[in-house]
Design a protein around this motif. Structure first.
Motif, short mmCIF file in Angstrom:
data_model
loop_
_atom_site.label_atom_id
_atom_site.label_comp_id
_atom_site.label_asym_id
_atom_site.label_seq_id
_atom_site.Cartn_x
_atom_site.Cartn_y
_atom_site.Cartn_z
N GLU A 90 0.89 -1.16 0.00
CA GLU A 90 0.00 0.00 0.00
C GLU A 90 0.93 1.21 0.00
O GLU A 90 1.77 1.35 0.89
CB GLU A 90 -0.88 0.00 1.24
CG GLU A 90 -1.71 -1.27 1.33
CD GLU A 90 -2.96 -1.11 2.17
OE1 GLU A 90 -2.93 -0.32 3.12
OE2 GLU A 90 -3.95 -1.80 1.86
N ILE A 92 1.33 5.01 0.44
CA ILE A 92 0.60 6.13 1.05
C ILE A 92 1.36 7.41 0.76
O ILE A 92 2.56 7.49 0.97
CB ILE A 92 0.41 5.90 2.56
CG1 ILE A 92 -0.52 4.70 2.76
CG2 ILE A 92 -0.14 7.15 3.25
CD1 ILE A 92 -0.68 4.25 4.17
N ARG A 94 1.39 11.50 1.57
CA ARG A 94 0.84 12.44 2.56
C ARG A 94 1.29 13.86 2.27
O ARG A 94 2.47 14.08 1.95
CB ARG A 94 1.34 12.07 3.96
CG ARG A 94 0.98 10.67 4.39
CD ARG A 94 1.54 10.41 5.77
NE ARG A 94 1.24 9.05 6.21
CZ ARG A 94 0.11 8.68 6.81
NH1 ARG A 94 -0.83 9.57 7.04
NH2 ARG A 94 -0.06 7.44 7.20
N ALA A 98 -2.07 13.49 9.47
CA ALA A 98 -3.38 12.98 9.90
C ALA A 98 -3.21 11.50 10.20
O ALA A 98 -2.16 10.91 9.93
CB ALA A 98 -4.44 13.19 8.81
N GLY A 99 -4.25 10.92 10.78
CA GLY A 99 -4.32 9.47 10.97
C GLY A 99 -3.11 8.88 11.65
O GLY A 99 -2.61 9.40 12.66
N SER A 100 -2.60 7.79 11.08
CA SER A 100 -1.52 7.05 11.74
C SER A 100 -0.22 7.85 11.81
O SER A 100 0.58 7.64 12.73
CB SER A 100 -1.29 5.71 11.05
OG SER A 100 -0.75 5.90 9.78
N ASP A 129 -1.34 -4.54 7.96
CA ASP A 129 -0.61 -3.72 6.95
C ASP A 129 0.56 -2.95 7.57
O ASP A 129 0.57 -1.71 7.59
CB ASP A 129 -1.57 -2.72 6.26
CG ASP A 129 -2.74 -3.40 5.55
OD1 ASP A 129 -2.58 -4.56 5.14
OD2 ASP A 129 -3.79 -2.77 5.42
N ASP A 175 -4.14 13.09 2.36
CA ASP A 175 -3.32 11.90 2.09
C ASP A 175 -4.15 10.90 1.31
O ASP A 175 -5.36 11.07 1.16
CB ASP A 175 -2.76 11.27 3.40
CG ASP A 175 -3.85 10.89 4.39
OD1 ASP A 175 -4.96 10.54 3.96
OD2 ASP A 175 -3.59 10.94 5.60
N PHE A 176 -3.51 9.88 0.77
CA PHE A 176 -4.24 8.84 0.05
C PHE A 176 -3.38 7.60 -0.07
O PHE A 176 -2.16 7.65 0.11
CB PHE A 176 -4.71 9.30 -1.34
CG PHE A 176 -3.60 9.70 -2.28
CD1 PHE A 176 -3.03 10.96 -2.21
CD2 PHE A 176 -3.12 8.82 -3.24
CE1 PHE A 176 -2.00 11.34 -3.08
CE2 PHE A 176 -2.11 9.18 -4.11
CZ PHE A 176 -1.54 10.45 -4.03
N LYS A 177 -4.08 6.50 -0.38
CA LYS A 177 -3.40 5.21 -0.54
C LYS A 177 -3.64 4.72 -1.96
O LYS A 177 -4.77 4.78 -2.47
CB LYS A 177 -4.00 4.21 0.47
CG LYS A 177 -3.35 2.87 0.52
CD LYS A 177 -3.96 1.81 -0.37
CE LYS A 177 -5.39 1.47 -0.08
NZ LYS A 177 -5.92 0.40 -0.95
N ASP A 200 -12.85 6.43 -0.05
CA ASP A 200 -12.49 5.32 0.86
C ASP A 200 -10.98 5.30 1.12
O ASP A 200 -10.54 4.83 2.15
CB ASP A 200 -12.84 3.97 0.22
CG ASP A 200 -14.20 3.46 0.66
OD1 ASP A 200 -14.94 4.22 1.32
OD2 ASP A 200 -14.53 2.29 0.34
N SER A 201 -10.21 5.75 0.13
CA SER A 201 -8.76 5.59 0.22
C SER A 201 -8.01 6.94 0.27
O SER A 201 -6.80 6.97 0.17
CB SER A 201 -8.26 4.77 -0.98
OG SER A 201 -8.68 5.36 -2.18
N CYS A 202 -8.79 8.03 0.40
CA CYS A 202 -8.16 9.36 0.48
C CYS A 202 -8.68 10.07 1.73
O CYS A 202 -9.78 9.78 2.19
CB CYS A 202 -8.61 10.26 -0.69
SG CYS A 202 -8.24 9.66 -2.33
N ARG A 203 -7.91 11.03 2.23
CA ARG A 203 -8.48 12.00 3.18
C ARG A 203 -8.71 13.28 2.41
O ARG A 203 -7.77 13.83 1.81
CB ARG A 203 -7.55 12.26 4.36
CG ARG A 203 -7.59 11.18 5.40
CD ARG A 203 -7.06 11.61 6.76
NE ARG A 203 -7.31 10.55 7.72
CZ ARG A 203 -6.47 9.53 7.93
NH1 ARG A 203 -5.33 9.45 7.27
NH2 ARG A 203 -6.78 8.59 8.80
N ARG A 219 -15.36 6.28 10.03
CA ARG A 219 -14.48 5.84 11.12
C ARG A 219 -14.87 6.49 12.44
O ARG A 219 -14.89 5.85 13.47
CB ARG A 219 -13.01 6.21 10.81
CG ARG A 219 -12.36 5.42 9.68
CD ARG A 219 -10.85 5.71 9.65
NE ARG A 219 -10.19 5.12 8.50
CZ ARG A 219 -9.90 5.78 7.37
NH1 ARG A 219 -10.21 7.05 7.24
NH2 ARG A 219 -9.30 5.17 6.38
#
Ligand code: UDP
Length: 255
Positions: A90, A92, A94, A98-100, A129, A175-177, A200-203, A219
C-alpha cells in the motif's frame, strides 16, 4: 443468467473473471469497514459513488499519461480492468499530518508537512498492513529497486495532479493510498496504477470549513458517509441518478 467466476473478494470490492483473457471486472460493494474490519456496516450507494469517482480520477490521470488498469465502466457498480500482478504494497502519499502519521510522530492533525511524504505498507490484513522500508521490499523481493523508483515517481506525479484537481473544487488532498501492479504484454512488463482512488482511500477536507469528505466520516461517526461522497462526486462534476436510498434492487411495479 450465467454465473461469473469470482477471482477475489476484498472488504469493499469483488473481482470477477472478465469477458476476455487478461481482463477482470471490478465490482464496488456498499460495505464500509474501518479499523481492520472491526467496524463494518452497509452504506447504501457507496459502491455506486466509488465506482464513478474512481472512474473519473483514473480517466483524468490517464489523460496526463499515468499508466493504469482502467479500461471502461460497465455499469453502476462495475468497471472493466486489465488483469495485473498486484505488488503487495500500500503506497501512502501524505501532504498534511493525519491518521496514523499524527499518532506515530505526535503531530497535530492538519499540520502541513515540509514536503510530500511517501510511505510503504506491506499488504497483509492479518498483520495490520505494517509499514515497511525499501530495505524490506527489496530483501523480500516484493519489488525491485527500479520498480520502487518507478512507483515513487508515479506516486508523486499522481499526488501533484490530484492536489491541483481537488484544490480546484475546494478540497484539500490530505493523504491517500494507492496500489500498483505489473502489467504483462507479450514480453514487456510495466508498472501500472491499479485498485481504486476514492474517498475510501483518500483524506479529503473542505478547504473553507475543514469538513471531512472521506471515510473518516464513517471511522469517527461524523455524519452520513454517502452524503459526504455525493458531495465529492458533485464537485467533480459527476452527475448521475444514484440508486435510490434503501433500494435492494429492481422492484416489480404493478400497473
Ligand atoms: N488507507 C487506505 N487503506 C488502508 C490504510 C490507509 O485506504 O488500509 C488510506 C487512508 O484512508 C488515508 C491514508 O491511506 O487516506 C493514510 O492512512 P493512515 O496511515 O493515516 O491510516 P488510518 O488513519 O487510515 O488507519
Amino acid at each position: 443468467m450465467k454465473s461469473r467466476r469470482r477471482i477475489y473478494e476484498g472488504k469493499a470490492k469483488v473481482l470477477y473473471e472478465g469477458p476476455e483473457p487478461g481482463t477482470l471486472v471490478q465490482h464496488f460493494k456498499d460495505d464500509a469497514t474501518a479499523f481492520n474490519n472491526k467496524k463494518h456496516e452497509q452504506v447504501d450507494g457507496k459502491g455506486v459513488l466509488n465506482n464513478r469517482i474512481s472512474e473519473h480520477l483514473f480517466l483524468r490521470l490517464n489523460e496526463i499519461g499515468i499508466p493504469n488498469h482502467f479500461i471502461r465502466r460497465l455499469n453502476m457498480r462495475e468497471q472493466l480492468i486489465r488483469e495485473v500482478e498486484i505488488i503487495p504494497l500500500e503506497v501512502i502519499v501524505r501532504n498534511i499530518a493525519a491518521g496514523s502519521l499524527s499518532a506515530r510522530l505526535g503531530l497535530d492533525e492538519g499540520t502541513p508537512l515540509p514536503r510530500s511524504i511517501v510511505e510503504f505498507c506491506f499488504k497483509d490484513d492479518k498483520l495490520g498492513d505494517p509499514m515497511v522500508s525499501e530495505e524490506h521490499i527489496t530483501a523480500f523481493g516484493w519489488a525491485s529497486p527500479p520498480e520502487i523508483d518507478e512507483i515513487m515517481a508515479l506516486s508523486l506525479r499522481i499526488n501533484d495532479f490530484l492536489c491541483g484537481l481537488f484544490v480546484g473544487i475546494g478540497i484539500r488532498l490530505v493523504d491517500f493510498k494507492i496500489e500498483f501492479g505489473r502489467h504483462f504484454e507479450n514480453d514487456m512488463m510495466r508498472i501500472v496504477l491499479a485498485d481504486e482512488i476514492s474517498p475510501d482511500s483518500c483524506r479529503l477536507w473542505d478547504i473553507k470549513t475543514e469538513a471531512k469528505l472521506d471515510k473518516d466520516v464513517f471511522r469517527h461517526d461524523l455524519g452520513d458517509l454517502a452524503d459526504a461522497y455525493r458531495e465529492v462526486a458533485r464537485r467533480l462534476g459527476i452527475f448521475f441518478d444514484a440508486e435510490p436510498k434503501g433500494s435492494a434492487g429492481p422492484k416489480l411495479v404493478k400497473t
